[in-house]
Scaffold this motif. Structure first.
Motif, PDB file in Angstrom:
ATOM      1  N   ILE A  43     -17.635  -7.417  17.888  1.00 45.99           N
ATOM      2  CA  ILE A  43     -18.509  -6.982  18.967  1.00 45.99           C
ATOM      3  C   ILE A  43     -18.274  -5.516  19.299  1.00 45.99           C
ATOM      4  O   ILE A  43     -18.673  -5.048  20.350  1.00 45.99           O
ATOM      5  N   GLY A  44     -17.633  -4.779  18.413  1.00 45.17           N
ATOM      6  CA  GLY A  44     -17.564  -3.336  18.551  1.00 45.17           C
ATOM      7  C   GLY A  44     -16.220  -2.760  18.944  1.00 45.17           C
ATOM      8  O   GLY A  44     -16.101  -1.543  19.087  1.00 45.17           O
ATOM      9  N   ILE A  45     -15.202  -3.583  19.162  1.00 46.73           N
ATOM     10  CA  ILE A  45     -13.874  -3.062  19.489  1.00 46.73           C
ATOM     11  C   ILE A  45     -13.182  -2.655  18.195  1.00 46.73           C
ATOM     12  O   ILE A  45     -13.173  -3.405  17.229  1.00 46.73           O
ATOM     13  N   SER A  46     -12.576  -1.483  18.168  1.00 45.06           N
ATOM     14  CA  SER A  46     -11.956  -0.984  16.941  1.00 45.06           C
ATOM     15  C   SER A  46     -10.739  -1.828  16.589  1.00 45.06           C
ATOM     16  O   SER A  46     -10.099  -2.422  17.464  1.00 45.06           O
ATOM     17  N   PRO A  47     -10.396  -1.879  15.290  1.00 44.86           N
ATOM     18  CA  PRO A  47      -9.213  -2.647  14.885  1.00 44.86           C
ATOM     19  C   PRO A  47      -7.934  -2.185  15.566  1.00 44.86           C
ATOM     20  O   PRO A  47      -7.060  -2.994  15.876  1.00 44.86           O
ATOM     21  N   PHE A 230      -4.266   7.084  14.611  1.00 43.79           N
ATOM     22  CA  PHE A 230      -5.454   6.762  13.817  1.00 43.79           C
ATOM     23  C   PHE A 230      -6.616   6.208  14.634  1.00 43.79           C
ATOM     24  O   PHE A 230      -7.700   5.995  14.096  1.00 43.79           O
ATOM     25  N   GLY A 231      -6.394   5.954  15.913  1.00 45.14           N
ATOM     26  CA  GLY A 231      -7.451   5.376  16.735  1.00 45.14           C
ATOM     27  C   GLY A 231      -8.176   6.369  17.607  1.00 45.14           C
ATOM     28  O   GLY A 231      -8.901   5.967  18.522  1.00 45.14           O
ATOM     29  N   GLY A 232      -8.000   7.664  17.339  1.00 47.53           N
ATOM     30  CA  GLY A 232      -8.720   8.684  18.099  1.00 47.53           C
ATOM     31  C   GLY A 232      -7.953   9.255  19.267  1.00 47.53           C
ATOM     32  O   GLY A 232      -8.517   9.996  20.076  1.00 47.53           O
ATOM     33  N   GLY A 233      -6.670   8.933  19.396  1.00 51.35           N
ATOM     34  CA  GLY A 233      -5.871   9.472  20.486  1.00 51.35           C
ATOM     35  C   GLY A 233      -5.794   8.528  21.676  1.00 51.35           C
ATOM     36  O   GLY A 233      -6.560   7.561  21.790  1.00 51.35           O
ATOM     37  N   ALA A 234      -4.866   8.834  22.572  1.00 47.27           N
ATOM     38  CA  ALA A 234      -4.624   7.967  23.722  1.00 47.27           C
ATOM     39  C   ALA A 234      -5.848   7.887  24.638  1.00 47.27           C
ATOM     40  O   ALA A 234      -6.186   6.815  25.151  1.00 47.27           O
ATOM     41  N   ALA A 235      -6.524   9.012  24.844  1.00 53.59           N
ATOM     42  CA  ALA A 235      -7.689   9.020  25.729  1.00 53.59           C
ATOM     43  C   ALA A 235      -8.813   8.141  25.180  1.00 53.59           C
ATOM     44  O   ALA A 235      -9.446   7.387  25.921  1.00 53.59           O
ATOM     45  N   HIS A 238      -7.900   4.510  25.587  1.00 54.01           N
ATOM     46  CA  HIS A 238      -8.034   4.100  26.982  1.00 54.01           C
ATOM     47  C   HIS A 238      -9.491   3.838  27.325  1.00 54.01           C
ATOM     48  O   HIS A 238      -9.821   2.840  27.995  1.00 54.01           O
ATOM     49  N   ARG A 239     -10.384   4.723  26.877  1.00 52.84           N
ATOM     50  CA  ARG A 239     -11.803   4.522  27.148  1.00 52.84           C
ATOM     51  C   ARG A 239     -12.321   3.243  26.485  1.00 52.84           C
ATOM     52  O   ARG A 239     -13.083   2.483  27.081  1.00 52.84           O
ATOM     53  N   LEU A 241     -10.571   0.534  25.544  1.00 51.83           N
ATOM     54  CA  LEU A 241     -10.024  -0.662  26.177  1.00 51.83           C
ATOM     55  C   LEU A 241     -10.645  -0.895  27.548  1.00 51.83           C
ATOM     56  O   LEU A 241     -10.873  -2.047  27.952  1.00 51.83           O
ATOM     57  N   SER A 242     -10.931   0.185  28.273  1.00 49.86           N
ATOM     58  CA  SER A 242     -11.573   0.040  29.586  1.00 49.86           C
ATOM     59  C   SER A 242     -12.983  -0.513  29.441  1.00 49.86           C
ATOM     60  O   SER A 242     -13.404  -1.384  30.216  1.00 49.86           O
ATOM     61  N   ALA A 243     -13.706  -0.021  28.422  1.00 50.80           N
ATOM     62  CA  ALA A 243     -15.070  -0.503  28.203  1.00 50.80           C
ATOM     63  C   ALA A 243     -15.087  -1.966  27.779  1.00 50.80           C
ATOM     64  O   ALA A 243     -16.064  -2.684  28.035  1.00 50.80           O
ATOM     65  N   ALA A 244     -14.021  -2.400  27.117  1.00 48.02           N
ATOM     66  CA  ALA A 244     -13.947  -3.782  26.614  1.00 48.02           C
ATOM     67  C   ALA A 244     -13.040  -4.654  27.480  1.00 48.02           C
ATOM     68  O   ALA A 244     -12.543  -5.679  27.023  1.00 48.02           O
TER      69      ALA A 244
END
Length: 430
Positions: A43-47, A230-235, A238-239, A241-244
């Protein structure tokens, strides 16, 4: 008086084998069910976000469950009695974090029903390390060796068949399917190697509940590093995980459930070794297939011939694992195992008698009548985290069969309660 206190050494060893088999089967049930929440990657959450959220659930469980079952006083005493094993536990946790991330990629690219059998080839890796480093299979005799190697050969054939089905018949693009197969096999290699620190700890007399508390430090540290790098950085994480946040509870719960299965697998590794414990716990493939097919409908749009190929490969892998697990260690192999324990004791100045006692489940450890206040704090914090995440939870927008979810959930509870009762009754979780 426990069962072992009254048993003769031979009967105690036989019962230990049976207990290890039961633990491995229970591990299979829970490890299979724990991967179901990672379907949320679709549903769009990155691995990386999925894996990080799951590891946070793992972290909470790896401290809460040992605290409930044995208490922090026991855990810290056990750890500091064998401080050389702490670095090994951290290393094992790091391997787990990388492997777990690879499994999320595999599920995304080829599906839960296919990914499970491929990464369960870790039993081959475990058999090799058990033979090389811990003298498993040494002196086992032709019949036992034939069972183990024959089962391993069946697993290789099954993994090859399922890989072929994945690449040729999966609805994912060809390159994506290849990436999924590669990720699953990479997880297999890392998970097979991860059991080396497990076995080293348990032949040295460490309790599985103590080992996993340090194990989780390697998990969290490595996963955080992977996610940020590899996940685009902490910011970005955070965005995301907050969206999901409406789905994080389920992933967190998956990590918690994974630990229950992993604890049973730890006890299986302790009591029957790597070469037997891992293949038998790899019946999680059956439960992963059940969740993927019955709950998420992963095989609904697959042709009948393709379904038969998937089922054939799955059954072959399970039969291979069962074939290996029935190879009970004869007396000469048990002697080789005691030699491995003696080697560790001489190297690190440990008591051979104490290590043998813990290996058979005799040594229960000192239990205090009153728990320290921080034990209650740890459990309360875990409950608070679950409640906080649960207040934000929503049912995922996935097609799911709730009837089969209830049936499989009931099986999870039965496996945990029955195996947990056996461990408590006969070993006090030693």
């Amino acid at each position: 008086m426990s069962h072992f206190d009254a048993a003769k050494p031979k009967s105690a060893a036989a019962f230990t084998h049976k207990l290890g088999v039961v633990c491995a089967l229970a591990a299979g049930v829970w490890l299979g069910g724990a991967e179901a929440p990672t379907k949320l990657v679709n549903i769009g959450i990155s691995p990386f976000a999925i894996s990080l959220a799951m590891v946070l659930g793992v972290f909470v469980a790896r401290w809460t469950l040992p605290t409930l079952l044995k208490g922090t006083d026991f855990v810290f005493h056990d750890l500091f009695t064998r401080p050389h094993l702490i670095i090994w536990a951290v290393l094992a946790g790091a391997l787990w974090a990388v492997a777990n991330t690879l499994t999320v990629f595999a599920i995304r690219d080829v599906g839960l029903s296919i990914a499970f059998p491929l990464w369960n080839a870790n039993s081959l890796v475990g058999i090799f390390w058990g033979w090389l480093l811990f003298q498993e299979m040494r002196g086992a005799g032709f019949r036992t060796v034939t069972r183990v190697l024959g089962g391993a050969f069946i697993i290789v054939i099954a993994a090859t068949l399922l890989g072929y089905v994945t690449v040729q018949h999966n609805h994912s693009p060809h390159a994506q399917a290849l990436h999924g197969v590669a990720a699953a096999l990479g997880a297999s290699l890392l998970w097979g190697t991860m059991y080396v620190p497990y076995r080293k700890a348990y032949i040295s007399g460490m309790n599985p509940l103590s080992f996993v508390t340090v194990f989780t430090l390697g998990e969290v540290g490595t996963m955080a590093l992977l996610a940020v790098a590899f996940g685009g950085g902490a910011a970005q994480l955070h965005r995301e995980l907050s969206a999901a946040r409406h789905a994080i509870f389920w992933i967190f719960l998956g990590g918690f459930c994974w630990v229950i299965g992993d604890l049973f697998q730890q006890y299986a590794t302790k009591y029957i070794g790597i070469g037997r414990g891992i293949p038998l716990s790899n019946t999680n493939q059956l439960w992963g297939l059940a969740w993927g097919a019955l709950v998420f409908g992963e095989l609904d749009h697959v042709s009948t011939p393709d379904r038969w190929l998937v089922l054939l490969g799955s059954v072959m892998m399970i039969l291979g694992a069962m074939f290996i697990s029935t190879a009970v260690a004869p007396a000469r192999e048990q002697d080789s195992g005691r030699d491995a324990i003696s080697r560790e004791c001489e190297k690190y100045g440990l008591s051979f008698e104490q290590c043998i006692a813990t290996q058979l489940g005799h040594a229960h450890g000192q239990q205090k009548g009153r728990r320290p206040w921080w034990d209650l704090l740890i459990v309360a914090a875990a409950i608070a985290v679950f409640l906080w995440l649960g207040l934000k939870v929503q049912i995922p927008s996935l097609d799911m069969n709730f009837f089969w979810m209830g049936v499989l959930g009931a099986i999870l509870l039965f496996a945990a309660l029955s195996c947990g009762w056996l461990l408590w009754k006969h070993t006090r979780f030693s």
